[in-house]
Write a protein that holds these residues in place. Structure first.
Motif, PDB file in Angstrom:
ATOM      1  N   UNK A  17       0.900  -1.284   0.040  1.00  0.00           N
ATOM      2  CA  UNK A  17      -0.128   0.151  -0.058  1.00  0.00           C
ATOM      3  C   UNK A  17       0.945   1.225   0.179  1.00  0.00           C
ATOM      4  N   UNK A  18       1.760   1.060   0.885  1.00  0.00           N
ATOM      5  CA  UNK A  18       2.782   2.285   0.924  1.00  0.00           C
ATOM      6  C   UNK A  18       3.431   2.705  -0.369  1.00  0.00           C
ATOM      7  N   UNK A  66       1.748  22.930   3.629  1.00  0.00           N
ATOM      8  CA  UNK A  66       0.551  23.271   3.263  1.00  0.00           C
ATOM      9  C   UNK A  66       0.210  22.206   1.980  1.00  0.00           C
ATOM     10  N   UNK A  67       1.083  22.062   0.885  1.00  0.00           N
ATOM     11  CA  UNK A  67       0.553  21.307  -0.119  1.00  0.00           C
ATOM     12  C   UNK A  67       0.816  19.900   0.040  1.00  0.00           C
ATOM     13  N   UNK A  68       1.602  19.494   1.144  1.00  0.00           N
ATOM     14  CA  UNK A  68       1.566  18.018   1.332  1.00  0.00           C
ATOM     15  C   UNK A  68       0.475  17.572   2.053  1.00  0.00           C
ATOM     16  N   UNK A  69      -0.019  18.484   2.981  1.00  0.00           N
ATOM     17  CA  UNK A  69      -1.241  18.147   3.584  1.00  0.00           C
ATOM     18  C   UNK A  69      -2.452  17.738   2.489  1.00  0.00           C
ATOM     19  N   UNK A  70      -2.472  18.411   1.692  1.00  0.00           N
ATOM     20  CA  UNK A  70      -3.498  18.259   0.449  1.00  0.00           C
ATOM     21  C   UNK A  70      -3.262  16.693  -0.311  1.00  0.00           C
ATOM     22  N   UNK A  71      -2.150  16.687  -0.450  1.00  0.00           N
ATOM     23  CA  UNK A  71      -1.637  15.342  -1.049  1.00  0.00           C
ATOM     24  C   UNK A  71      -2.064  14.118  -0.208  1.00  0.00           C
ATOM     25  N   UNK A  72      -1.659  14.321   1.184  1.00  0.00           N
ATOM     26  CA  UNK A  72      -1.693  13.256   2.033  1.00  0.00           C
ATOM     27  C   UNK A  72      -3.347  12.969   2.220  1.00  0.00           C
ATOM     28  N   UNK A  75      -4.579  11.016  -0.810  1.00  0.00           N
ATOM     29  CA  UNK A  75      -3.895   9.699  -0.756  1.00  0.00           C
ATOM     30  C   UNK A  75      -4.749   8.833   0.057  1.00  0.00           C
ATOM     31  N   UNK A  76      -5.126   9.312   1.220  1.00  0.00           N
ATOM     32  CA  UNK A  76      -5.921   8.325   2.501  1.00  0.00           C
ATOM     33  C   UNK A  76      -7.056   7.702   1.494  1.00  0.00           C
ATOM     34  N   UNK A  77      -7.956   8.603   0.632  1.00  0.00           N
ATOM     35  CA  UNK A  77      -8.985   7.916   0.244  1.00  0.00           C
ATOM     36  C   UNK A  77      -8.313   6.772  -0.967  1.00  0.00           C
ATOM     37  N   UNK A  78      -7.121   6.978  -1.722  1.00  0.00           N
ATOM     38  CA  UNK A  78      -6.397   6.060  -2.632  1.00  0.00           C
ATOM     39  C   UNK A  78      -5.962   5.018  -1.989  1.00  0.00           C
ATOM     40  N   UNK A  79      -5.536   4.974  -0.702  1.00  0.00           N
ATOM     41  CA  UNK A  79      -5.322   3.757   0.024  1.00  0.00           C
ATOM     42  C   UNK A  79      -6.371   2.906   0.318  1.00  0.00           C
ATOM     43  N   UNK A  80      -7.667   3.629   0.645  1.00  0.00           N
ATOM     44  CA  UNK A  80      -8.796   2.708   0.864  1.00  0.00           C
ATOM     45  C   UNK A  80      -9.231   1.902  -0.583  1.00  0.00           C
ATOM     46  N   UNK A  81      -9.096   2.540  -1.707  1.00  0.00           N
ATOM     47  CA  UNK A  81      -9.174   1.986  -2.725  1.00  0.00           C
ATOM     48  C   UNK A  81      -8.354   0.966  -3.267  1.00  0.00           C
ATOM     49  N   UNK A  82      -6.987   1.066  -2.867  1.00  0.00           N
ATOM     50  CA  UNK A  82      -5.892   0.118  -3.133  1.00  0.00           C
ATOM     51  C   UNK A  82      -5.919  -0.984  -2.195  1.00  0.00           C
ATOM     52  N   UNK A  83      -6.993  -0.715  -1.029  1.00  0.00           N
ATOM     53  CA  UNK A  83      -6.915  -1.820  -0.012  1.00  0.00           C
ATOM     54  C   UNK A  83      -7.776  -3.114  -0.586  1.00  0.00           C
ATOM     55  N   UNK A  84      -8.575  -2.726  -1.760  1.00  0.00           N
ATOM     56  CA  UNK A  84      -9.538  -3.874  -2.018  1.00  0.00           C
ATOM     57  C   UNK A  84      -8.393  -4.797  -2.907  1.00  0.00           C
ATOM     58  N   UNK A 121     -15.217   7.931   4.337  1.00  0.00           N
ATOM     59  CA  UNK A 121     -14.154   8.055   4.619  1.00  0.00           C
ATOM     60  C   UNK A 121     -13.050   9.014   4.062  1.00  0.00           C
ATOM     61  N   UNK A 122     -13.391   9.047   2.670  1.00  0.00           N
ATOM     62  CA  UNK A 122     -12.395   9.715   1.715  1.00  0.00           C
ATOM     63  C   UNK A 122     -12.718  11.285   2.197  1.00  0.00           C
ATOM     64  N   UNK A 123     -14.050  11.589   2.267  1.00  0.00           N
ATOM     65  CA  UNK A 123     -14.503  12.944   2.243  1.00  0.00           C
ATOM     66  C   UNK A 123     -14.144  13.686   3.699  1.00  0.00           C
TER      67      UNK A 123
END
Length: 146
Positions: A17-18, A66-72, A75-84, A121-123
């Motif tokens: 995942x990482x 600041x921009x890193x927090x947006x990306x993180x 990415x949390x939503x993408x991690x949930x999708x990748x967990x499938x 969770x993504x929202x």
């Protein structure tokens, strides 16, 4: 020997995942740090005699966050999708594997519920990232209030 529920069994799924997300995060971190290092206030801090570590910790990192927090947050939503995929490959029970099994069994209410949980969770992750940005950079909260 490690049991099936031991932390040692989390290493490969966590790395899987990482690995996909780390490339984007490292690239964004580098770009944000390089952009911030060229700002005037960093040159001023160096001219005043601040140590390189102090310049990085007190001036560069907070402004590059600041921009890193947006990306993180994204990415949390993408991690949930990748967990499938990850849960299916490594045979770990979880929401991702539940979705795959529900799709195979044509259990649409379970699929809808799981998609709703993932979307919520993504929202919430994006909301938390926006709130963290407002805490890190108060100027953002002032701009949105106008």
């Amino acid at each position: 020997m490690a049991g099936s529920g031991s932390p040692a069994h989390l290493v490969l799924p966590a790395l899987t995942l990482a690995a996909g997300m780390s490339g984007i995060l490292v690239r964004m971190t580098r770009a944000a740090l390089l952009e911030t290092l060229s700002d005037d206030y960093v040159r001023t801090a160096r001219a005043k005699g601040a140590s390189p570590l102090r310049v990085i910790v007190r001036h560069v990192l907070p402004n590059a966050a600041t921009p890193l927090l947006s990306v993180i947050g994204l990415q949390l939503g993408a991690v949930l999708a990748g967990s499938v995929v990850t849960e299916t490959i490594f045979a770990w029970p979880g929401l991702g594997r539940l979705v795959v099994e529900a799709i195979q069994a044509r259990d649409y209410p379970v699929v809808q519920g799981a998609v709703l949980v993932i979307a919520t969770t993504t929202v919430l992750a994006n909301l938390a990232a926006d709130l963290a940005q407002a805490l890190v950079d108060p100027r953002l909260a002032d701009q949105e209030a106008r």
